[in-house]
Design a protein around this motif. Structure first.
Motif, PDB file in Angstrom:
ATOM      1  N   GLY A  50       0.817  -1.201   0.000  1.00  0.00           N
ATOM      2  CA  GLY A  50       0.000   0.000   0.000  1.00  0.00           C
ATOM      3  C   GLY A  50       0.852   1.251   0.000  1.00  0.00           C
ATOM      4  O   GLY A  50       1.889   1.337  -0.658  1.00  0.00           O
ATOM      5  N   LEU A  51       0.434   2.253   0.746  1.00  0.00           N
ATOM      6  CA  LEU A  51       1.218   3.466   0.931  1.00  0.00           C
ATOM      7  C   LEU A  51       2.209   3.207   2.059  1.00  0.00           C
ATOM      8  O   LEU A  51       1.822   2.825   3.164  1.00  0.00           O
ATOM      9  N   GLN A  52       3.489   3.420   1.791  1.00  0.00           N
ATOM     10  CA  GLN A  52       4.552   3.099   2.730  1.00  0.00           C
ATOM     11  C   GLN A  52       5.499   4.286   2.859  1.00  0.00           C
ATOM     12  O   GLN A  52       5.862   4.893   1.858  1.00  0.00           O
ATOM     13  N   MET A  53       5.915   4.575   4.102  1.00  0.00           N
ATOM     14  CA  MET A  53       6.813   5.702   4.320  1.00  0.00           C
ATOM     15  C   MET A  53       8.089   5.247   4.999  1.00  0.00           C
ATOM     16  O   MET A  53       8.051   4.575   6.044  1.00  0.00           O
ATOM     17  N   ILE A  54       9.227   5.626   4.399  1.00  0.00           N
ATOM     18  CA  ILE A  54      10.554   5.341   4.942  1.00  0.00           C
ATOM     19  C   ILE A  54      11.197   6.670   5.322  1.00  0.00           C
ATOM     20  O   ILE A  54      11.213   7.600   4.518  1.00  0.00           O
ATOM     21  N   GLN A  55      11.686   6.757   6.545  1.00  0.00           N
ATOM     22  CA  GLN A  55      12.312   7.988   7.026  1.00  0.00           C
ATOM     23  C   GLN A  55      13.598   7.650   7.759  1.00  0.00           C
ATOM     24  O   GLN A  55      13.589   6.827   8.672  1.00  0.00           O
ATOM     25  N   GLN A  56      14.691   8.271   7.349  1.00  0.00           N
ATOM     26  CA  GLN A  56      15.994   8.017   7.932  1.00  0.00           C
ATOM     27  C   GLN A  56      16.270   6.514   8.056  1.00  0.00           C
ATOM     28  O   GLN A  56      16.648   5.999   9.115  1.00  0.00           O
ATOM     29  N   ASP A  57      16.019   5.811   6.947  1.00  0.00           N
ATOM     30  CA  ASP A  57      16.366   4.399   6.799  1.00  0.00           C
ATOM     31  C   ASP A  57      15.487   3.461   7.624  1.00  0.00           C
ATOM     32  O   ASP A  57      15.849   2.312   7.849  1.00  0.00           O
ATOM     33  N   GLU A  58      14.337   3.937   8.071  1.00  0.00           N
ATOM     34  CA  GLU A  58      13.420   3.083   8.820  1.00  0.00           C
ATOM     35  C   GLU A  58      12.040   3.172   8.191  1.00  0.00           C
ATOM     36  O   GLU A  58      11.520   4.276   7.963  1.00  0.00           O
ATOM     37  N   ARG A  59      11.446   2.012   7.880  1.00  0.00           N
ATOM     38  CA  ARG A  59      10.076   1.988   7.353  1.00  0.00           C
ATOM     39  C   ARG A  59       9.135   2.176   8.542  1.00  0.00           C
ATOM     40  O   ARG A  59       8.892   1.259   9.314  1.00  0.00           O
ATOM     41  N   LEU A  60       8.600   3.391   8.668  1.00  0.00           N
ATOM     42  CA  LEU A  60       7.809   3.760   9.842  1.00  0.00           C
ATOM     43  C   LEU A  60       6.316   3.558   9.639  1.00  0.00           C
ATOM     44  O   LEU A  60       5.607   3.185  10.574  1.00  0.00           O
ATOM     45  N   LEU A  61       5.817   3.867   8.444  1.00  0.00           N
ATOM     46  CA  LEU A  61       4.387   3.749   8.143  1.00  0.00           C
ATOM     47  C   LEU A  61       4.200   2.779   6.997  1.00  0.00           C
ATOM     48  O   LEU A  61       5.026   2.717   6.082  1.00  0.00           O
TER      49      LEU A  61
END
Length: 828
Positions: A50-61
């Motif tokens: 689905g919709l996926q968010m990666i921030q500073q090398d971590e998949r958070l959402l």
């Protein structure tokens, strides 16, 4: 603390101009240290799509999408994604989805104003609230990042609880929610102007679900759209710290030694790498030099630091730009110590039908002593198990005697699949035949149904495990005249059971004549016995015949009666399949009919190697036209390794010529695969050249979901035999590369894939004790997986089966590979 210091330094020194969020050529939103994926993946039940968010090398959402909760008695429609439209100039992407049974659709319109992602959910028509209890937009938050961190809404705040507290809703009626406001790397703000948000804890029934942020539609309304804004935390100067890939278990002095540096794409200046030896008087610098640039692989840059010629025994660590990897050893015993925990701990602990004791600790009780009941006809069950018309003499749910000895729990769940048992036994039998590991640290007391760890009993442990595997296979053969597909819990509650498997069933045979919960002797009125799925599958029968033949050779000296029975069964199974039409009944871990009968070829070759009977030689030669019709890739992925093992035993020039020609073709393919990443392992093209288009497939069929460690281990096992018999064509390097890969030289981080092996290993993994955030020593996880299109990931979290689960065949091939690397290094 290191993260806090890094962020503080960046905040104080950053003079860079913020780069806006844009849509890139792979059709996802990106900025420094940030990615927002748009249905590049679609395994949403596993929080990978689905919709996926990666921030500073971590998949958070993850798993952002429309959600619908049906009212009691109603059915939720099947959601499908149909297409993605991207307008990069407008910084906008639209995902089109359908609600199949309701014959309507919806859209997710995703755009960015440069600093945040704006998601609009638009339904094609209002919902029928007579069928719907709740609906809206939902996205999940990764617990591994947020447990014990703060959350803050405009109505209240709190701390994410380590366990479920009885409160399913942590925040309600909020316009804004901030996750981890105190920790910038994980800080995310989610807001909504046209309604309210909720933060939920979904762990009522299991500890595995993620937290969720939900934006519900107003129940009973004609509302067809809503908007949610997701604001990440982006620092333009952020760079990912280097990862130094090493073998956490160390190296044999004479094996190749390559540290692979995984670097931020903006880290263009290669500084020297330093290799230190640890001694009584401090650290001795033994190697100092710039790494060799390799190039780009997915989103990162790579460089190689080769220290193969460092052979002095000792304890070492490597440093690059202030990041250290190690300690690790260079020692002739390093690899010897790497495989032992898997045989000392993991395989015995996975043994079903026995209690496993380690001194005062009981790993689990003697479980599933009520195995097993005939699976009802026409049943499509859990985990791929299926039962069509019955082929045994047993009625639906009737007890099949004799199945309560032998076999291993396959993974973090408790099924015994014949396909996995076969692959495990094959690897162990070949390891014994090639390397003769005499380790004896385990006692199996059959009368007491007890396994005692660290207590020798005079039988090499690897033979004990081979025997335990085939005793279960033979039990199914005695019961039905062919090998059963497997046994598995009869319901989802048993299948998802966490903790000691002795508690899954009552260990008493179900008797429908008794009242519920009534007990008489070893029978009860509780229908909790596992089901046996019994349909014949020709490919599985040949696989089992090969396995039994291999085990027969391995057990000939120490267990002659079991060896004899195994070989008799193997020959009888082969004979039956030769004289009956093939049936490929679909089932879990059983071969599918591709038109090319690789299992028949392998079983025939194995039976010839075991018996030297001319009938098998003649049949194998009769199959040469089939082999001549395939290409090198199919040969290498199929019967190739078995056939090269048989080359020296079959005096036929045409046979050898065909095998050598196909082997050369396979080597050309494999060499290209090995060169496609900096790790020297044969990653498939689906990993090295993944598709970035919309993923319309769902579930485990949505491309490569899990890590590739086990697949690469099997490839290395096969490669060993190609090298042994055709050394002028096949170098030994891929075996060494794979062992180093599994032990820490891989993408994402440098964690060993083997629990308890190396200074950094998965001490939180997906075994039967995963709810305790614990591990089983020697268990081998599948490891780093690809989040398409270009993010390689290995989380430290116990509930991601596609990265951190153990399986038995992964243990078997790992033992073989490490023994093979040790053997090859000793000959250099």
């Amino acid at each position: 603390m290191r993260w806090h210091r890094t962020w503080l330094a960046l905040a104080l020194t950053s003079g860079a101009i913020a780069q806006p969020i844009t849509l890139d050529e792979k059709e996802y939103f990106t900025a420094p240290g940030f990615s927002f994926l748009l249905f590049h993946n679609n395994y949403m039940v596993g929080y990978q799509g689905g919709l996926q968010m990666i921030q500073q090398d971590e998949r958070l959402l993850d798993s952002g999408d429309l959600y619908i909760l049906a009212k009691p008695g109603q059915v939720v429609p099947t959601r499908r994604v149909l297409k993605r439209e991207v307008d990069r100039s407008a910084n906008t992407a639209v995902i089109y989805g359908s609600l199949e049974e309701w014959k309507t659709g919806y859209r997710l319109i995703c755009r960015s104003d440069g600093s945040q992602i704006i998601v609009q959910l638009k339904l094609d028509q209002p919902l029928d609230w007579s069928r719907v209890q709740e609906a809206g937009f939902r996205i999940y938050a990764y617990p591994g990042a947020y447990l014990s961190r703060a959350f803050q809404g405009d109505t209240a705040g709190g701390v994410f609880p380590q366990q479920y507290t009885g409160e399913p809703v942590l925040l309600r009626n909020c316009r804004r929610i901030i996750l981890a406001p105190e920790f910038p790397p994980y800080r995310v703000e989610i807001s909504r102007a046209d309604g309210f948000l909720e933060l939920r804890d979904n762990r009522q029934q299991s500890p595995s679900p993620w937290f969720s942020i939900q934006a519900p539609l107003s129940p009973g309304s004609q509302q067809t759209q809503l908007e949610v804004r997701i604001k990440p935390t982006i620092l333009p100067s952020w760079q990912r710290p280097p990862v130094i890939g090493i073998s956490q278990a160390g190296y044999h002095p004479r094996q190749p030694k390559r540290a692979v540096l995984e670097l931020d794409p903006r880290d263009e200046l290669l500084e020297p790498v330093r290799l230190y030896r640890i001694g009584l008087n401090g650290f001795e610098l033994v190697r100092h030099g710039r790494p060799e640039p390799w190039g780009k692989f997915h989103r990162y840059r790579y460089a190689i630091f080769d220290f193969t010629d460092v052979r002095q025994s000792g304890v070492y660590w490597i440093e690059y730009k202030g990041v250290r990897a190690g300690p690790f050893t260079i020692d002739e015993r390093a690899l010897e110590q790497a495989w032992r925990p898997t045989l000392q701990y993991f395989l015995p602990i996975q043994m079903c039908h026995v209690q496993v004791r380690e001194g005062s600790r009981v790993w689990h009780g003697a479980c599933h002593l009520d195995d097993a009941a005939q699976a009802p006809a026409n049943t499509v069950h859990l985990d791929g198990y299926q039962q069509s018309a019955r082929e045994t003499r047993y009625a639906d749910d009737e007890h099949i005697p004799g199945l309560n000895w032998g076999g291993w729990h396959d993974a973090g769940d408790h099924d015994i699949p014949a396909g996995s048992v076969c692959r495990t036994v094959q690897a162990l039998a070949l390891a014994w035949e090639e390397f003769r590991p005499e380790l004896d640290e385990t006692t199996l007391d059959r009368q007491a149904r007890e396994v005692r760890l660290h207590v020798p009993d005079g039988v090499p442990d690897i033979l004990q495990q081979i025997a335990y595997g085939i005793e279960w296979l033979l039990a199914t053969y005695r019961a039905g005249g062919h090998i059963f597909a497997g046994v598995i819990e009869r319901n989802r509650l048993g299948y998802t059971h966490l903790g000691d498997p002795v508690n899954v069933t009552d260990n008493r045979v179900y008797d429908p004549k008794l009242k519920p919960y009534e007990v008489q002797g070893n029978r009860s009125g509780t229908p909790d016995d596992r089901w046996a799925f019994t349909n014949r599958n020709t490919g599985l029968q040949y696989m089992a015949a090969q396995t039994l033949a291999m085990a027969s050779r391995a057990l000939r000296q120490h267990m002659p009666e079991l060896s004899r029975e195994a070989l008799e069964a193997a020959e009888a199974i082969w004979e039956y399949e030769q004289n009956h039409p093939p049936i490929y009944a679909p089932n879990a871990y059983a071969p599918r009919d591709s038109g090319f009968r690789s299992q028949e070829i392998e079983a025939t070759a194995e039976l010839y190697l075991t018996t030297k009977k001319d009938r098998y030689r003649r049949h194998l030669l009769s199959l040469l036209p089939v082999l001549e019709s395939i290409d090198g890739y199919r040969f290498g992925q199929g019967p190739g390794a078995t056939l090269v093992r048989s080359m020296s035993q079959i005096d036929d020039a045409r046979f050898r010529a065909v095998i050598e020609r196909l082997a050369r073709q396979w080597r050309e393919v494999a060499a290209k695969l090995e060169a496609s990443s900096p790790y020297g392992v044969p990653y498939p093209e689906a990993v090295t050249r993944p598709d970035y288009k919309l993923e319309t497939r769902t579930g485990i069929h949505s491309g490569f979901v899990w890590g590739h460690g086990w697949t690469l281990q099997t490839a290395a096992l096969n490669h060993y035999f190609f090298h042994k018999h055709l050394s002028s064509i096949f170098p030994p390097d891929p075996v060494f590369a794979t062992v180093s890969f599994v032990l820490g030289t891989h993408p994402a981080n440098n964690q060993s894939f083997v629990s308890g092996v190396g200074a950094f290993s998965p001490l939180i993994a997906y075994g039967f004790n995963r709810a305790d955030w614990s591990h089983i020593p020697g268990g081998v996880i599948s490891g780093t997986s690809l989040i398409k299109p270009d993010f390689m990931e290995l989380k430290i979290f116990p509930f991601l089966w596609y990265q951190t689960e153990y399986v038995i065949h992964g243990a078997g091939s790992y033992i073989f590979d490490v023994l093979a690397a040790q053997h090859l290094a000793g000959r250099r």
